[in-house]
Design a protein around this motif. Structure first.
Motif, short mmCIF file in Angstrom:
data_model
loop_
_atom_site.label_atom_id
_atom_site.label_comp_id
_atom_site.label_asym_id
_atom_site.label_seq_id
_atom_site.Cartn_x
_atom_site.Cartn_y
_atom_site.Cartn_z
N LYS A 1 -3.51 12.21 -4.49
CA LYS A 1 -3.47 14.18 -4.84
C LYS A 1 -4.18 14.41 -3.10
O LYS A 1 -2.81 15.34 -2.74
CB LYS A 1 -4.60 13.84 -5.57
CG LYS A 1 -2.62 14.27 -6.46
CD LYS A 1 -3.07 14.79 -7.82
CE LYS A 1 -2.27 14.59 -9.40
NZ LYS A 1 -2.78 14.85 -10.90
N MET A 2 -5.55 13.97 -2.92
CA MET A 2 -5.82 14.43 -1.43
C MET A 2 -4.87 14.43 -0.39
O MET A 2 -5.07 14.70 0.97
CB MET A 2 -7.14 13.71 -1.55
CG MET A 2 -8.13 14.16 -0.32
SD MET A 2 -9.32 13.25 -0.02
CE MET A 2 -8.85 11.55 0.62
N VAL A 3 -4.07 13.37 -0.36
CA VAL A 3 -3.31 12.74 0.99
C VAL A 3 -1.72 13.55 0.69
O VAL A 3 -1.05 13.53 1.25
CB VAL A 3 -3.26 11.53 1.41
CG1 VAL A 3 -4.64 10.87 1.89
CG2 VAL A 3 -2.55 10.36 0.75
N GLY A 4 -1.70 14.51 0.15
CA GLY A 4 -0.68 15.11 -0.30
C GLY A 4 0.30 14.42 -1.41
O GLY A 4 2.04 14.98 -1.03
N LEU A 5 0.18 13.53 -2.10
CA LEU A 5 1.45 13.04 -3.32
C LEU A 5 1.05 13.14 -4.50
O LEU A 5 -0.18 14.35 -4.41
CB LEU A 5 0.59 11.51 -2.94
CG LEU A 5 1.02 10.50 -1.56
CD1 LEU A 5 0.23 9.33 -1.73
CD2 LEU A 5 3.08 10.79 -1.56
N PRO A 6 2.60 13.10 -4.93
CA PRO A 6 2.18 14.28 -6.67
C PRO A 6 1.33 13.41 -7.38
O PRO A 6 0.96 13.88 -8.17
CB PRO A 6 3.70 13.93 -6.99
CG PRO A 6 4.40 13.28 -6.00
CD PRO A 6 3.92 13.06 -4.69
N ASP A 7 1.17 12.78 -7.17
CA ASP A 7 0.38 11.20 -7.68
C ASP A 7 0.36 10.08 -7.35
O ASP A 7 0.67 10.09 -6.44
CB ASP A 7 0.95 10.85 -9.45
CG ASP A 7 0.03 10.72 -10.60
OD1 ASP A 7 -1.16 9.92 -10.22
OD2 ASP A 7 0.22 11.90 -11.62
N VAL A 8 -0.16 8.57 -7.74
CA VAL A 8 -0.28 7.45 -8.02
C VAL A 8 1.42 6.78 -7.25
O VAL A 8 2.53 7.41 -7.80
CB VAL A 8 -0.99 6.14 -7.96
CG1 VAL A 8 -0.31 5.08 -8.66
CG2 VAL A 8 -2.11 6.89 -8.42
N ILE A 9 1.34 6.21 -6.39
CA ILE A 9 3.21 6.04 -6.41
C ILE A 9 2.89 4.08 -6.19
O ILE A 9 2.21 3.91 -5.25
CB ILE A 9 3.31 7.01 -4.55
CG1 ILE A 9 2.80 5.94 -3.38
CG2 ILE A 9 3.15 8.07 -4.94
CD1 ILE A 9 3.93 6.13 -2.70
N ALA A 10 4.10 3.70 -6.65
CA ALA A 10 4.38 2.05 -6.51
C ALA A 10 4.28 1.81 -4.85
O ALA A 10 4.91 2.44 -4.39
CB ALA A 10 5.96 1.75 -7.49
N HIS A 11 4.21 0.51 -4.56
CA HIS A 11 4.55 -0.45 -3.29
C HIS A 11 6.03 0.23 -2.80
O HIS A 11 6.71 -0.43 -4.17
CB HIS A 11 3.94 -1.21 -3.26
CG HIS A 11 2.32 -1.66 -3.68
ND1 HIS A 11 2.07 -1.55 -5.30
CD2 HIS A 11 1.22 -1.89 -3.27
CE1 HIS A 11 0.55 -1.95 -4.84
NE2 HIS A 11 0.14 -1.86 -3.93
N GLY A 12 6.06 0.46 -2.12
CA GLY A 12 8.04 -0.17 -1.53
C GLY A 12 8.39 -1.23 -1.87
O GLY A 12 9.61 -1.59 -2.70
N MET A 13 7.62 -2.12 -1.52
CA MET A 13 7.75 -3.85 -1.59
C MET A 13 8.00 -4.00 -2.85
O MET A 13 8.70 -4.87 -3.71
CB MET A 13 6.70 -4.91 -1.01
CG MET A 13 6.94 -4.75 0.21
SD MET A 13 8.60 -4.61 1.20
CE MET A 13 8.87 -7.07 0.95
#
Length: 142
Positions: free
Chosen positions: A49-61
């Motif tokens: 969230k500090m870097v602007g994401l809505p929440d934790v995100i899954a690895h693309g890979m």
């Protein structure tokens, strides 16, 4: 493992029914350990969230791997995929709850090639977002 899919039983345009893959934060931590990708956006909600994401995100890979799993499960042979590529088009947001997120993968046989190979066009979604684009696999069938 399902029965092995046979080339002669496949038609161009054939739909491969969707399979839902549940993604929990535990899966992301295990994937981080296996892949060596310990970027905090994949496990630390505060940092994400500090870097602007809505929440934790899954690895693309990790997301791509679920699409690969879909194809190998369909083909009935883990070595059947001879070419596989995707573009990452959206994030899989993984909330910290019992449900986590869901990645739904489906496919369609786009083309039959020589040597008993088929091209499978894949669709991968999380919620309403298409998380992989230009996703396709060339699959060697029996």
């Amino acid at each position: 493992m399902t029965d092995t899919v046979k080339y002669d039983d496949i038609e161009v345009g054939q739909q491969i029914p969707a399979v839902d893959y549940n993604v929990r934060r535990l899966n992301l931590v295990m994937y981080a350990g296996a892949s060596g990708d310990f970027n905090q956006i994949h496990w630390n909600e505060r940092f994400a969230k500090m870097v602007g994401l809505p929440d934790v995100i899954a690895h693309g890979m990790y997301t791509m791997a679920q699409a690969g799993r879909f194809v190998t499960d369909w083909a009935g042979d883990p070595g059947a995929v001879v070419d596989f590529g995707v573009r990452f088009s959206s994030m899989v947001v993984v909330p910290d709850d019992d449900e986590g997120a869901t990645v739904s993968v489906s496919g369609v046989v786009e083309e039959k090639l020589a040597d008993k190979r088929v091209v499978v066009q894949l669709t991968a979604k999380s919620g309403d977002a298409r998380v992989l684009s230009k996703a396709r696999a060339v699959v060697q069938l029996a």
